[in-house]
Scaffold this active site. Structure first.
Site, PDB file in Angstrom:
ATOM      1  N   GLU A   6      67.186  25.308  67.273  1.00  0.00           N
ATOM      2  CA  GLU A   6      66.162  26.339  67.105  1.00  0.00           C
ATOM      3  C   GLU A   6      66.316  26.979  65.739  1.00  0.00           C
ATOM      4  O   GLU A   6      67.430  27.310  65.325  1.00  0.00           O
ATOM      5  CB  GLU A   6      66.274  27.470  68.141  1.00  0.00           C
ATOM      6  N   GLU A  39      72.199  29.220  74.494  1.00  0.00           N
ATOM      7  CA  GLU A  39      72.634  30.523  74.007  1.00  0.00           C
ATOM      8  C   GLU A  39      73.422  31.359  75.021  1.00  0.00           C
ATOM      9  O   GLU A  39      72.956  32.407  75.474  1.00  0.00           O
ATOM     10  CB  GLU A  39      71.432  31.324  73.486  1.00  0.00           C
TER      11      GLU A  39
HETATM   12  C1  FCB Z   1      66.194  32.417  70.983  1.00  0.00           C
HETATM   13  C2  FCB Z   1      65.796  31.895  72.339  1.00  0.00           C
HETATM   14  C3  FCB Z   1      64.356  31.477  72.448  1.00  0.00           C
HETATM   15  C4  FCB Z   1      63.454  32.419  71.682  1.00  0.00           C
HETATM   16  C5  FCB Z   1      63.952  32.588  70.272  1.00  0.00           C
HETATM   17  C6  FCB Z   1      63.078  33.455  69.405  1.00  0.00           C
HETATM   18  O1  FCB Z   1      67.241  33.314  71.130  1.00  0.00           O
HETATM   19  O2  FCB Z   1      66.577  30.773  72.683  1.00  0.00           O
HETATM   20  O3  FCB Z   1      64.024  31.405  73.808  1.00  0.00           O
HETATM   21  O4  FCB Z   1      63.349  33.606  72.351  1.00  0.00           O
HETATM   22  O5  FCB Z   1      65.237  33.134  70.288  1.00  0.00           O
END
Ligand code: FCB
Length: 443
Positions: free
Chosen positions: A353, A167
């Site tokens: 994610e 990210e």
């Molecule tokens: C993302 C992050 C992870 C966690 C999630 C909820 O942005 O990569 O570390 O904080 O959100």
């Protein structure tokens, strides 16, 4: 859940994701100080000034945590290696204990049939390098490549894949413009530099990984489903600017070697000299794209006369998670098809994610999370049917953990963690996902 493993392509990978600082316990095993240790010690930045010193104590409970992944029937584990655990001063002498730890982690995955998906940087900039400007210093690209080499020489022969960064938008914009994450800056010049240097560090690290003979290397980007709050020209322009800084900046640099005009409109005067010369290294081929997706961003125009970017986040009407993020699976479908159509074509994509925070429920009932996963699996399934080369999904997160500026309050885990005893208890969502991804026995 409505969908099961059988609804996805044959080699589709199901897994869960974590990150080093959020679970390991950074006070253990000789890890160096990071900018999150000092950011969190500064009142007002993190709920309760909580930090990752102990976190989930994964450092000492790694085997039990890997058992949880195996027992859920998962195929893979996405984890990150901490720069400051490997190199406590960011450069120089490696911490042998840290290298040994990651060595055991990778072997522990393989012993349990879990493919190790490594991320090199999930936000723990070593303090010694933060002192030198961290992401605002152009040397960060070489510092990161050197760190990548140290850890890759130790575990690169056994990891399944390597993502350079997690990210970059959070690393740069959220942390240097909005100031919500370490180092908590709010400065457009620092932002422009960080937004470019994070891409340069990706490129420089890719070059180094290729020199070391690594394949299966890529990056993890986060996308939101950006939508204008109304049909007015002003709101549509604001949404376009937000889309450029949040969704387009990184993927366009990496796949096309350019930056979107709507973002350069504000950032160009503050960019580091000679940035154009870096675009070729930044846009070298990658082997996969990791997509992190959580919610939509409803964007309106800021008040008249507001400086660039002139945007305002509007609270949307949809049901929300514990983070107050709208639940919007359509946005995942749209993000995946957009990536395929506009940027990566047939390159493998992983949802690295996706998940939700939800408060503790009696007896670890977790229907809201189960429903969330189910709906997002349907979005992924739809994307596969629409031709997206989606090869896997990692739920965020295996465990309740340190949710950065929100401390330990927001619970993203499939597995509940009692932060007094550190006991782990699988929630009902863990069991539901386990049933959904169970392999059919054809014997
Ligand atoms: C993302 C992050 C992870 C966690 C999630 C909820 O942005 O990569 O570390 O904080 O959100």
């Amino acid at each position: 859940m409505k969908l099961t493993r059988q609804d996805f392509p044959q080699d589709f990978v199901f897994g869960a994701a974590t990150a080093a600082y959020q679970i390991e316990g950074h006070s253990f095993g000789g890890a160096g100080s990071t900018h999150w240790d000092t950011f969190s010690a500064t009142p007002g930045n993190v709920v309760g000034c909580e930090n990752g010193a102990i976190a989930c104590d994964h450092y000492h409970r790694m085997d039990a945590d890997l058992d949880l992944l195996r027992d859920a029937g998962m195929d893979a584990y996405r984890f990150s290696t901490s720069w400051a655990r490997v190199l406590p001063e960011g450069r120089g002498t490696p911490n042998q204990e840290g290298l040994d730890f990651y060595d055991r982690l990778v072997d522990g995955c393989l012993a349990r049939g879990l493919k190790p998906f490594q991320t090199l940087y999930h936000w723990e900039m070593p303090s010694a390098l933060a002192d030198l400007g961290g992401w605002t210093n152009p040397d960060v690209a070489d510092w990161m490549a050197d760190y990548a080499e140290v850890i890759t020489r130790r575990i690169g022969d056994r990891v399944h894949s390597i993502a350079t960064l997690n990210e970059p938008w959070c690393v740069s914009y959220l942390s240097h413009f909005l100031g919500h994450h370490a180092p908590g800056q709010r400065d457009i010049r620092a932002t422009a530099r960080a937004m470019h240097h994070v891409n340069l560090a990706h490129g420089r690290t890719m070059t180094r990984l290729r020199d070391l003979g690594q394949d299966n290397c890529g990056i993890v980007l986060n996308f939101e489903a950006t939508e204008p709050a109304s049909d007015s020209a002003a709101d549509r322009a604001a949404a376009a600017t937000q889309d450029a800084t949040h969704n387009r900046w990184f993927i366009e640099a990496i796949t096309r070697g350019s930056y979107p005009q709507e973002a350069l409109a504000g950032l160009e005067p503050h960019m580091p000299q000679g940035w154009q010369d870096h675009m070729r290294e930044i846009s070298q081929p990658i082997d996969f794209l990791g997509v992190n997706y959580y919610t939509r961003g409803l964007i309106g125009a800021a008040e008249d006369g507001a400086p660039w970017p002139g945007t305002r986040q509007i609270a949307g009407p949809l049901p929300k998670t514990q983070m107050d993020w709208e639940i919007y699976p359509e946005g995942l479908h749209r993000t995946l098809t957009r990536m395929t159509r506009d940027y990566v074509g047939n390159l493998p994509i992983f949802v690295t994610e996706n998940g939700m925070a939800w408060p503790e429920e009696p007896d670890h009932a977790d229907d809201a999370r189960t429903d969330f996963i189910d709906r997002h699996l349907q979005a992924m399934h739809g994307a596969v049917n629409d031709g997206v080369n989606l090869q896997g999904f990692f739920y965020w997160s295996l465990l309740d953990n340190y949710e950065w500026a929100f401390g330990y309050e927001k619970r993203f885990g499939l597995v509940h963690v009692d932060f007094d005893t550190l006991d782990r208890t699988p929630k009902s969502s863990y069991h539901a996902l386990k049933s959904a991804i169970a392999r059919q026995d054809h014997s």
